[in-house]
Design an enzyme around this catalytic site. Structure first.
Site, PDB file in Angstrom:
ATOM      1  N   GLU A  56       0.823  -1.203   0.000  1.00  0.00           N
ATOM      2  CA  GLU A  56       0.000   0.000   0.000  1.00  0.00           C
ATOM      3  C   GLU A  56       0.861   1.258   0.000  1.00  0.00           C
ATOM      4  O   GLU A  56       0.556   2.235  -0.691  1.00  0.00           O
ATOM      5  CB  GLU A  56      -0.922   0.018   1.230  1.00  0.00           C
ATOM      6  CG  GLU A  56      -1.865  -1.169   1.320  1.00  0.00           C
ATOM      7  CD  GLU A  56      -1.313  -2.295   2.176  1.00  0.00           C
ATOM      8  OE1 GLU A  56      -2.062  -2.853   2.976  1.00  0.00           O
ATOM      9  OE2 GLU A  56      -0.099  -2.599   2.051  1.00  0.00           O
ATOM     10  N   CYS A  79      -2.535  -3.355   7.362  1.00  0.00           N
ATOM     11  CA  CYS A  79      -2.171  -3.591   8.759  1.00  0.00           C
ATOM     12  C   CYS A  79      -2.591  -2.410   9.634  1.00  0.00           C
ATOM     13  O   CYS A  79      -2.641  -1.266   9.190  1.00  0.00           O
ATOM     14  CB  CYS A  79      -0.667  -3.836   8.884  1.00  0.00           C
ATOM     15  SG  CYS A  79       0.381  -2.449   8.401  1.00  0.00           S
ATOM     16  N   CYS A  89      -0.391   0.628   7.707  1.00  0.00           N
ATOM     17  CA  CYS A  89      -0.916   0.925   6.375  1.00  0.00           C
ATOM     18  C   CYS A  89      -2.342   1.464   6.427  1.00  0.00           C
ATOM     19  O   CYS A  89      -2.748   2.235   5.553  1.00  0.00           O
ATOM     20  CB  CYS A  89      -0.854  -0.321   5.501  1.00  0.00           C
ATOM     21  SG  CYS A  89       0.826  -0.740   4.971  1.00  0.00           S
ATOM     22  N   TRP A 172      15.157 -39.456 -17.758  1.00  0.00           N
ATOM     23  CA  TRP A 172      14.327 -38.586 -16.919  1.00  0.00           C
ATOM     24  C   TRP A 172      12.875 -39.021 -17.098  1.00  0.00           C
ATOM     25  O   TRP A 172      12.489 -39.461 -18.180  1.00  0.00           O
ATOM     26  CB  TRP A 172      14.462 -37.126 -17.358  1.00  0.00           C
ATOM     27  CG  TRP A 172      15.781 -36.480 -17.089  1.00  0.00           C
ATOM     28  CD1 TRP A 172      16.868 -36.471 -17.911  1.00  0.00           C
ATOM     29  CD2 TRP A 172      16.147 -35.728 -15.934  1.00  0.00           C
ATOM     30  NE1 TRP A 172      17.892 -35.776 -17.336  1.00  0.00           N
ATOM     31  CE2 TRP A 172      17.487 -35.295 -16.120  1.00  0.00           C
ATOM     32  CE3 TRP A 172      15.491 -35.377 -14.762  1.00  0.00           C
ATOM     33  CZ2 TRP A 172      18.161 -34.526 -15.177  1.00  0.00           C
ATOM     34  CZ3 TRP A 172      16.158 -34.622 -13.818  1.00  0.00           C
ATOM     35  CH2 TRP A 172      17.482 -34.208 -14.029  1.00  0.00           C
ATOM     36  N   ARG A 186      10.252 -23.352  -7.907  1.00  0.00           N
ATOM     37  CA  ARG A 186      11.225 -23.307  -6.815  1.00  0.00           C
ATOM     38  C   ARG A 186      11.543 -21.865  -6.422  1.00  0.00           C
ATOM     39  O   ARG A 186      11.736 -21.558  -5.243  1.00  0.00           O
ATOM     40  CB  ARG A 186      12.517 -24.015  -7.224  1.00  0.00           C
ATOM     41  CG  ARG A 186      12.470 -25.521  -7.216  1.00  0.00           C
ATOM     42  CD  ARG A 186      13.805 -26.100  -7.635  1.00  0.00           C
ATOM     43  NE  ARG A 186      13.823 -27.557  -7.578  1.00  0.00           N
ATOM     44  CZ  ARG A 186      14.856 -28.307  -7.930  1.00  0.00           C
ATOM     45  NH1 ARG A 186      15.959 -27.719  -8.384  1.00  0.00           N
ATOM     46  NH2 ARG A 186      14.790 -29.619  -7.846  1.00  0.00           N
ATOM     47  N   THR A 198      16.319 -39.752  -1.146  1.00  0.00           N
ATOM     48  CA  THR A 198      16.565 -38.901  -2.313  1.00  0.00           C
ATOM     49  C   THR A 198      17.947 -38.256  -2.235  1.00  0.00           C
ATOM     50  O   THR A 198      18.651 -38.160  -3.241  1.00  0.00           O
ATOM     51  CB  THR A 198      15.478 -37.812  -2.405  1.00  0.00           C
ATOM     52  OG1 THR A 198      14.207 -38.433  -2.596  1.00  0.00           O
ATOM     53  CG2 THR A 198      15.747 -36.855  -3.556  1.00  0.00           C
ATOM     54  N   ASP A 202      20.360 -39.262  -5.224  1.00  0.00           N
ATOM     55  CA  ASP A 202      20.451 -38.250  -6.280  1.00  0.00           C
ATOM     56  C   ASP A 202      21.376 -37.087  -5.968  1.00  0.00           C
ATOM     57  O   ASP A 202      21.718 -36.320  -6.885  1.00  0.00           O
ATOM     58  CB  ASP A 202      19.061 -37.696  -6.593  1.00  0.00           C
ATOM     59  CG  ASP A 202      18.092 -38.770  -7.057  1.00  0.00           C
ATOM     60  OD1 ASP A 202      18.561 -39.776  -7.615  1.00  0.00           O
ATOM     61  OD2 ASP A 202      16.873 -38.600  -6.858  1.00  0.00           O
ATOM     62  N   LEU A 206      18.714 -28.829  -5.665  1.00  0.00           N
ATOM     63  CA  LEU A 206      17.496 -28.129  -5.240  1.00  0.00           C
ATOM     64  C   LEU A 206      17.597 -26.621  -5.395  1.00  0.00           C
ATOM     65  O   LEU A 206      17.021 -25.862  -4.624  1.00  0.00           O
ATOM     66  CB  LEU A 206      17.141 -28.473  -3.780  1.00  0.00           C
ATOM     67  CG  LEU A 206      16.941 -29.949  -3.457  1.00  0.00           C
ATOM     68  CD1 LEU A 206      16.510 -30.116  -2.012  1.00  0.00           C
ATOM     69  CD2 LEU A 206      15.932 -30.601  -4.393  1.00  0.00           C
ATOM     70  N   ARG A 209      17.801 -22.865 -11.510  1.00  0.00           N
ATOM     71  CA  ARG A 209      18.777 -22.757 -12.591  1.00  0.00           C
ATOM     72  C   ARG A 209      18.139 -22.137 -13.839  1.00  0.00           C
ATOM     73  O   ARG A 209      18.295 -22.625 -14.947  1.00  0.00           O
ATOM     74  CB  ARG A 209      19.372 -24.132 -12.903  1.00  0.00           C
ATOM     75  CG  ARG A 209      20.144 -24.715 -11.734  1.00  0.00           C
ATOM     76  CD  ARG A 209      20.949 -25.956 -12.082  1.00  0.00           C
ATOM     77  NE  ARG A 209      20.156 -27.125 -12.368  1.00  0.00           N
ATOM     78  CZ  ARG A 209      19.674 -27.947 -11.424  1.00  0.00           C
ATOM     79  NH1 ARG A 209      19.898 -27.694 -10.146  1.00  0.00           N
ATOM     80  NH2 ARG A 209      18.974 -28.998 -11.772  1.00  0.00           N
TER      81      ARG A 209
END
Length: 324
Positions: A56, A79, A89, A172, A186, A198, A202, A206, A209
């Site tokens: 705001e 707020c 605000c 994949w 992400r 995992t 792998d 995370l 990219r």
């Protein structure tokens, strides 16, 4: 003739604007605000990195004197509490001289809850509260955190046609377009969680990219009863995810991790990337997440489906008493 936008249209636009502030606004919610006068936008803003200035304040500063007599559209109730970091605000809105304020979602924070609206109305400003699904969706992380003390959980899975999670060796499950879509999501998260299996199988990065938003890589959380590795936060169980101020969590683990969150009732959104291939064998599977099974599930409602190259993304939101 150009069709005039409705209040709901403007609130939906404010919700899209709010997405620009996510998740950099943490620990504050990402809010969007638009000032409209005579059908024209004269000010707009979203919550800035670190939580200040609020949406705001940004929108009203941009509008300046043009705010007088205008309509303010804001995704969350302004707020009502003062902070060392800035004024309330609700007071800024009252002082700006807008003729009308349209709010897309009430604030469950007890410091504001209803008081922001009352303060604005007391200044002689017409106040309208509209239950806007677009605004609620954009604020789902904040609402879940405030009401339930934990982040909003998106369970992301790549599945074969037979609901297997493990692809054929050297392949994949999903294609490049679907994987790029995951990276874009992400960038909207505070944290990503995987299980120990995992991590060992792998060694996932995370991170994000995608060019230009690599700096938005979220925190990495590990579901484990042991101490986590450097750069990871250990989470002992799904019921222990409320220990930070994170609002948005994506779970990207395997079948065991997904099952733990589903069984605990702690998955708020399903993001299922379905590949057009059959894996077969006796690898991990989640048959209750087949499209036919979810179509009959009372706990889930489909909110989106789209093609991503050769793959299909299906999004489901939780329905019932735990829904936002």
């Amino acid at each position: 003739m150009t069709e005039q936008k409705s209040d709901r249209d403007w609130l939906a636009a404010a919700a899209r604007l709010a997405e620009r502030g996510r998740p950099l606004s943490r620990p504050n919610p990402a809010v969007g605000a638009i000032v409209v006068k005579d059908g024209r936008v004269v000010g707009r803003g979203c919550t800035q990195p670190g939580g200040r200035p609020h949406a705001e304040a940004v929108a009203l500063a941009m509008a300046g004197e043009a705010a007088r007599g205008a309509t303010l559209y804001v995704t969350l109730e302004p707020c009502a509490h003062d902070s060392p970091r800035g004024p309330a605000c609700a007071d800024l809105v009252a002082a700006a001289g807008v003729a009308r304020a349209v709010i897309g979602c009430g604030d469950p924070d007890p410091r504001t809850q209803g008081q922001g609206l009352a303060r604005i109305a007391a200044a002689g400003i017409a106040v309208a509260t509209i239950d806007s699904p677009a605004c609620r969706d954009s604020l789902a992380g904040y609402l879940t955190r405030t009401r339930h003390g934990r982040p909003h959980v998106s369970l992301k899975l790549a599945l074969s046609e037979d609901c297997r999670l493990t692809p054929l060796q050297g392949q994949w499950l999903t294609g490049e377009i679907a994987r790029a879509h995951v990276h874009a999501w992400r960038a909207k998260m505070d944290a990503i969680l995987v299980g120990g299996g995992t991590l060992r199988a792998d060694a996932p990065r995370l991170d994000v990219r995608l060019p230009g938003i690599e700096d938005r890589s979220p925190e990495r959380w590990l579901l484990t009863r042991d101490s986590a590795r450097d750069g990871w936060r250990a989470v002992a169980s799904p019921a222990a995810i409320g220990g930070t101020n994170a609002q948005w969590l994506m779970v990207e683990g395997g079948a065991a991790t997904a099952r733990a969150f589903l069984d605990a009732g702690l998955a708020d959104r399903l993001m299922l990337y379905r590949a057009q291939l059959v894996v077969g064998g006796d690898g991990p599977a989640l048959p209750d997440l087949a499209a036919t099974a979810l179509a009959d599930a009372a706990d889930w409602r489909q909110t989106d489906i789209r093609r991503l190259g050769n793959d299909t993304l299906e999004v489901y939101e939780r329905s019932g008493p735990l829904a936002i």
